[in-house]
Every structure is written in structure tokens, then in C-alpha cells.
Write an enzyme that holds these catalytic residues in place. Structure first.
Site, short mmCIF file in Angstrom:
data_model
loop_
_atom_site.label_atom_id
_atom_site.label_comp_id
_atom_site.label_asym_id
_atom_site.label_seq_id
_atom_site.Cartn_x
_atom_site.Cartn_y
_atom_site.Cartn_z
N LYS A 57 0.84 -1.21 0.00
CA LYS A 57 0.00 0.00 0.00
C LYS A 57 0.87 1.25 0.00
CE LYS A 57 -3.90 -2.46 1.98
NZ LYS A 57 -4.70 -2.87 3.13
N GLN A 101 -4.91 -1.56 9.22
CA GLN A 101 -4.84 -2.91 8.66
C GLN A 101 -5.49 -3.92 9.61
OE1 GLN A 101 -3.79 -3.47 5.56
NE2 GLN A 101 -4.19 -5.65 5.71
N ASP A 124 -10.94 2.89 3.27
CA ASP A 124 -11.26 1.46 3.19
C ASP A 124 -12.76 1.24 2.98
OD1 ASP A 124 -9.39 -0.58 3.26
OD2 ASP A 124 -9.01 -0.38 5.40
N1 GUN Z 1 -7.13 -6.94 5.86
C1 GUN Z 1 -7.42 -7.70 4.78
N2 GUN Z 1 -7.92 -6.94 3.78
C2 GUN Z 1 -7.95 -5.67 4.25
C3 GUN Z 1 -8.36 -4.45 3.69
O1 GUN Z 1 -8.82 -4.34 2.56
N3 GUN Z 1 -8.23 -3.35 4.49
C4 GUN Z 1 -7.75 -3.43 5.75
N4 GUN Z 1 -7.68 -2.31 6.45
N5 GUN Z 1 -7.35 -4.57 6.30
C5 GUN Z 1 -7.46 -5.68 5.55
#
Ligand code: GUN
Length: 291
Positions: A57, A101, A124
């Protein structure tokens, strides 16, 4: 004997590249106004998969000229400290998007954390305000994976309007928002899950199938209507340790009209849509709409 038809491959890497190029253009436009979009990524603990995801990311932000902050915390971080950090980022004018996350350590209430993020920075799309906005067809951030799936359908000219879409999986991150986005696009939507007695009965009628279960071979060729569009959100390992999705790709790709591969399908588009949400957050906060 006729030769087996082979489904059209929906290339997530190519579409993500195009999407990133468009985001980079929008970032450059904000730069002309003296601004730089910023994303804060918060990681608590040492989950190996999460470490890889957050690294990607941050690298993605860099690739389009965005500013990013990777905020790492020990597994033992008290919940109150995490909430305080989020509040500080909510008030930081250089940060336009905040992502925590998941999964979080057990002593931290993920719902409380997500709901502390300002909805204006919820890139998100997990905040209850974002989920609610999607539910009633109001503007708001859309969860990146289903948003990316919608873009993949669009990329092959597949308009869900009037089609029967079957979503397998009912998670808050993928299944539920996916169903809502397809409904918003005027599909007739069926949501199947672990308690659905006869999955094949539903999938055989579907023009579009989105599989988001997290288990190999959930969808096999005998369960698919010829010509259907198949979106595979799964990310698993086969017996040889090779990445694979939830769909039996070899079998289904002979019956389907179009299909996403794993890897190189939904995954790259999920990452690209986070950048789209972040540039949108920045443009909105700075009152410089996309042109
Ligand atoms: N953990 C697995 N997929 C995601 C996601 O798309 N966003 C976040 N914040 N955590 C995750």
C-alpha cells in the site's frame, strides 16, 4: 466435436495499471495547486500477511506521487492509544485517508477502531457511515475489493442491469458491499453463504458470479451457466504452494464467458481502488474536484 470455448481473461494487472495512471494524473493536478494527497496506514502487531499488504500500500502511494505514512505499533498497543492516534490523524490536514490494517490483536475492538476514523478519511469504506451510504445509494467511500470488482465488470462491458448476480460470501469487507453495489447497478442479487443448502442451484442461474469465500474449488465447471462472468476474490495456496483462488480455474474457464485469474485479477484492482479512494478524499477535502 467442437473445441472447448475459452473464457475471456479479465486482466486485473492491466486495469490496475490504467487506474494508477489516472490517479497519478489527478495527483499531478493537485500538485499544480500546491497539494499532495496523503494516506496513513496503521499496522498493529506482526501478522506476516499484513506486513506484506501494508508494504504494498505504501509502495503504491509512492508510485502515483502520493504521500504516505506507515504507522507501526507493537502487538501490545493499548486500544486507547490507537484511538488517540487515529483522532490525531483525523485532525492532520496533510492526511486525507486513514487505513487500519486488519486483523487487529484480540484486545482491540476493531469496530470501535473503524468507527473512530473520520468518515471523510475512511478510504477502506469500512465505517458504518460508508456502509450505510452504500446501502441507501448515497455518495461515500466504497470498500476497495468490491469496488474493484465492479470496475472489472465495467472493463469488459458487462452491465449488471437486469442480470442475475450471485455473490458467494457475506463478509462485511467483500460479500455484503459487493451485493449492495450490484443491487445499486440494478442486478437481481442472490447472496449465498456457508448455510446455503444447494449452492449450485443458485450459481447455475447466474449471469455473474462473485466468489469470496477463502476456500479452493468452491465453484466448479458443473456449477456455472455457459457464458457467465466469474469474479474470483479468493486468495489461497494449492497443494504445491502455488497461489490460487476460490474458483476451479481450469474447469470453469472452459464454460464461463469471462473470468478473473488468481493471481493478477481482483488483487491488483483492490490495491488500485485504495488509491482512487484516497485521491477522491484529497480532492474533496481540498475542494478541488476531479476535472
Ligand atoms: N485486511 C485484509 N484486507 C484488508 C483491507 O482491505 N483493508 C484493511 N484495512 N485490512 C485488511
Amino acid at each position: 466435436m467442437t473445441a472447448p470455448t475459452t473464457a475471456r481473461l479479465i486482466d486485473g494487472n492491466a486495469l490496475a495499471k490504467k487506474t494508477r495512471a489516472e490517479v497519478a494524473r489527478r495527483v499531478a493536478r493537485l500538485a499544480e495547486h500546491g497539494h499532495r494527497p496523503g494516506l496513513a496506514v496503521i499496522l498493529v502487531g506482526h501478522n506476516p500477511a499484513s506486513q506484506v499488504y501494508v508494504k504494498h500500500k505504501v509502495a503504491d502511494c509512492e508510485s502515483v506521487g502520493m504521500h504516505s505514512v506507515l504507522d507501526r505499533h507493537p502487538e501490545t498497543l493499548p486500544e486507547a492509544e490507537l484511538l488517540a492516534r487515529i483522532r490525531a490523524l483525523n485532525a492532520d490536514p496533510d492526511i486525507h485517508g486513514i487505513l487500519v490494517q486488519l486483523p487487529l490483536p484480540r484486545h482491540i475492538d476493531a469496530n470501535k477502531v473503524i468507527e473512530t476514523i473520520s468518515p471523510a478519511k475512511d478510504v477502506d469504506g469500512f465505517h458504518v457511515a460508508s456502509a450505510g451510504a452504500l446501502m441507501i445509494g448515497r455518495p461515500g467511500f466504497k470498500a476497495c475489493t468490491p469496488y474493484g470488482c465492479m470496475k472489472m465488470l465495467e472493463s469488459i462491458g458487462c452491465d449488471p442491469k437486469g442480470k442475475h448476480a450471485v455473490v458467494i460470501g457475506r463478509s462485511n469487507i467483500v460479500g455484503k458491499p459487493m451485493a449492495m453495489m450490484l443491487l445499486q447497478a440494478s442486478a437481481t442479487v442472490t447472496v449465498c453463504h456457508s448455510a446455503t443448502p444447494d449452492l449450485a442451484h443458485h450459481t447455475k442461474q447466474a449471469d455473474i458470479v462473485v466468489v469470496a469465500v477463502g476456500k479452493r474449488n468452491v465453484l466448479t465447471a458443473d456449477m456455472v451457466k455457459p457464458g457467465a462472468v466469474i469474479i474470483d476474490v479468493g486468495m489461497n495456496r494449492d497443494d504445491h504452494g502455488k497461489l490460487c483462488g476460490d474458483v476451479d480455474f481450469a474447469g470453469v474457464s472452459v464454460v464461463a464467458g469471462a473470468i478473473t485469474p488468481v493471481p493478477g485479477g481482483v488483487g491488483p484492482m483492490t490495491r488500485a481502488m485504495l488509491l482512487v479512494n484516497t485521491i477522491e478524499a484529497a480532492e474533496h477535502a481540498l475542494a478541488i474536484p476531479n476535472a
